[in-house]
Write a protein that holds these residues in place. Structure first.
Motif, PDB file in Angstrom:
ATOM      1  N   GLU A   1      29.731 -93.410  48.677  1.00  0.00           N
ATOM      2  CA  GLU A   1      29.363 -92.379  49.639  1.00  0.00           C
ATOM      3  C   GLU A   1      29.998 -91.056  49.245  1.00  0.00           C
ATOM      4  OE1 GLU A   1      30.238 -91.629  54.339  1.00  0.00           O
ATOM      5  OE2 GLU A   1      29.942 -93.664  53.644  1.00  0.00           O
ATOM      6  N   ILE A   2      29.224 -89.992  49.224  1.00  0.00           N
ATOM      7  CA  ILE A   2      29.756 -88.657  48.955  1.00  0.00           C
ATOM      8  C   ILE A   2      30.427 -88.183  50.241  1.00  0.00           C
ATOM      9  CG2 ILE A   2      29.209 -86.275  48.371  1.00  0.00           C
ATOM     10  CD1 ILE A   2      26.799 -87.374  46.809  1.00  0.00           C
ATOM     11  N   THR A   3      31.750 -88.006  50.183  1.00  0.00           N
ATOM     12  CA  THR A   3      32.487 -87.645  51.394  1.00  0.00           C
ATOM     13  C   THR A   3      32.926 -86.188  51.415  1.00  0.00           C
ATOM     14  OG1 THR A   3      34.479 -88.560  50.372  1.00  0.00           O
ATOM     15  CG2 THR A   3      33.278 -89.977  51.892  1.00  0.00           C
TER      16      THR A   3
ATOM     17  N   ALA B   1      38.145 -91.297  48.008  1.00  0.00           N
ATOM     18  CA  ALA B   1      39.132 -91.845  47.094  1.00  0.00           C
ATOM     19  C   ALA B   1      39.010 -91.305  45.673  1.00  0.00           C
ATOM     20  CB  ALA B   1      39.018 -93.370  47.054  1.00  0.00           C
ATOM     21  N   TYR B   2      37.819 -91.159  45.162  1.00  0.00           N
ATOM     22  CA  TYR B   2      37.601 -90.799  43.764  1.00  0.00           C
ATOM     23  C   TYR B   2      37.020 -89.390  43.709  1.00  0.00           C
ATOM     24  CZ  TYR B   2      35.965 -91.182  38.944  1.00  0.00           C
ATOM     25  OH  TYR B   2      35.752 -90.975  37.618  1.00  0.00           O
ATOM     26  N   VAL B   3      37.656 -88.499  42.922  1.00  0.00           N
ATOM     27  CA  VAL B   3      37.198 -87.108  42.839  1.00  0.00           C
ATOM     28  C   VAL B   3      36.730 -86.810  41.423  1.00  0.00           C
ATOM     29  CG1 VAL B   3      37.801 -84.691  43.171  1.00  0.00           C
ATOM     30  CG2 VAL B   3      38.837 -86.426  44.617  1.00  0.00           C
TER      31      VAL B   3
ATOM     32  N   LEU C   1      25.812 -69.886  34.003  1.00  0.00           N
ATOM     33  CA  LEU C   1      26.760 -70.643  34.822  1.00  0.00           C
ATOM     34  C   LEU C   1      26.855 -69.992  36.199  1.00  0.00           C
ATOM     35  CD1 LEU C   1      28.942 -72.849  35.131  1.00  0.00           C
ATOM     36  CD2 LEU C   1      30.572 -71.177  34.254  1.00  0.00           C
ATOM     37  N   LYS C   2      26.492 -70.716  37.240  1.00  0.00           N
ATOM     38  CA  LYS C   2      26.484 -70.157  38.592  1.00  0.00           C
ATOM     39  C   LYS C   2      27.680 -70.597  39.430  1.00  0.00           C
ATOM     40  CE  LYS C   2      22.786 -67.987  37.750  1.00  0.00           C
ATOM     41  NZ  LYS C   2      22.919 -66.595  37.406  1.00  0.00           N
ATOM     42  N   ALA C   3      28.226 -71.801  39.166  1.00  0.00           N
ATOM     43  CA  ALA C   3      29.348 -72.297  39.971  1.00  0.00           C
ATOM     44  C   ALA C   3      29.981 -73.509  39.302  1.00  0.00           C
ATOM     45  CB  ALA C   3      28.861 -72.682  41.363  1.00  0.00           C
ATOM     46  N   TYR C   4      31.204 -73.790  39.716  1.00  0.00           N
ATOM     47  CA  TYR C   4      31.878 -75.050  39.402  1.00  0.00           C
ATOM     48  C   TYR C   4      31.905 -75.855  40.686  1.00  0.00           C
ATOM     49  CZ  TYR C   4      33.583 -73.137  35.002  1.00  0.00           C
ATOM     50  OH  TYR C   4      33.658 -72.596  33.744  1.00  0.00           O
ATOM     51  N   ALA C   5      32.012 -77.184  40.579  1.00  0.00           N
ATOM     52  CA  ALA C   5      32.039 -78.015  41.784  1.00  0.00           C
ATOM     53  C   ALA C   5      32.933 -79.226  41.577  1.00  0.00           C
ATOM     54  CB  ALA C   5      30.632 -78.454  42.151  1.00  0.00           C
ATOM     55  N   SER C   6      33.421 -79.764  42.695  1.00  0.00           N
ATOM     56  CA  SER C   6      34.145 -81.034  42.736  1.00  0.00           C
ATOM     57  C   SER C   6      33.491 -81.885  43.809  1.00  0.00           C
ATOM     58  CB  SER C   6      35.618 -80.821  43.082  1.00  0.00           C
ATOM     59  OG  SER C   6      36.258 -80.080  42.086  1.00  0.00           O
ATOM     60  N   VAL C   7      33.337 -83.179  43.522  1.00  0.00           N
ATOM     61  CA  VAL C   7      32.705 -84.105  44.468  1.00  0.00           C
ATOM     62  C   VAL C   7      33.658 -85.259  44.715  1.00  0.00           C
ATOM     63  CG1 VAL C   7      30.771 -85.685  44.828  1.00  0.00           C
ATOM     64  CG2 VAL C   7      30.386 -83.498  43.705  1.00  0.00           C
ATOM     65  N   THR C   8      33.877 -85.605  45.986  1.00  0.00           N
ATOM     66  CA  THR C   8      34.714 -86.738  46.360  1.00  0.00           C
ATOM     67  C   THR C   8      33.826 -87.893  46.803  1.00  0.00           C
ATOM     68  OG1 THR C   8      36.430 -85.219  47.119  1.00  0.00           O
ATOM     69  CG2 THR C   8      36.614 -87.508  47.846  1.00  0.00           C
ATOM     70  N   LEU C   9      34.109 -89.081  46.271  1.00  0.00           N
ATOM     71  CA  LEU C   9      33.356 -90.285  46.607  1.00  0.00           C
ATOM     72  C   LEU C   9      34.252 -91.243  47.380  1.00  0.00           C
ATOM     73  CD1 LEU C   9      31.774 -90.810  43.086  1.00  0.00           C
ATOM     74  CD2 LEU C   9      30.705 -89.719  45.060  1.00  0.00           C
TER      75      LEU C   9
END
Length: 64
Positions: A14-16, A40-42, A29-37
């Motif tokens: 699940e993307i949290t 727990a996992y980034v 390049l328009k942006a950087y991103a980080s996704v947390t699952l």
């Protein structure tokens, strides 16, 4: 928070959380991103790029 998804009996992560960091004057390049699952996992270092067919996301890469 997005709803939980199950495919063929397997629960998908699940993307949290999603964090987007916009950039200025960097060509395609328009942006950087980080996704947390699952809280727990980034995944850091995702890049949002503009191509011929619109925006797309590039996964992080490392040099060994």
């Amino acid at each position: 928070m997005l709803p939980s998804v199950e495919i063929e009996g397997v629960k998908m992560a699940e993307i949290t959380d999603v964090k987007i960091y916009r950039t200025e004057n960097t060509g395609n390049l328009k942006a950087y991103a980080s996704v947390t699952l699952d809280d727990a996992y980034v995944v850091h270092g995702l890049r949002v790029l503009e191509g011929e067919n619109g925006l797309w996301v590039s996964m992080p890469a490392s040099k060994n």
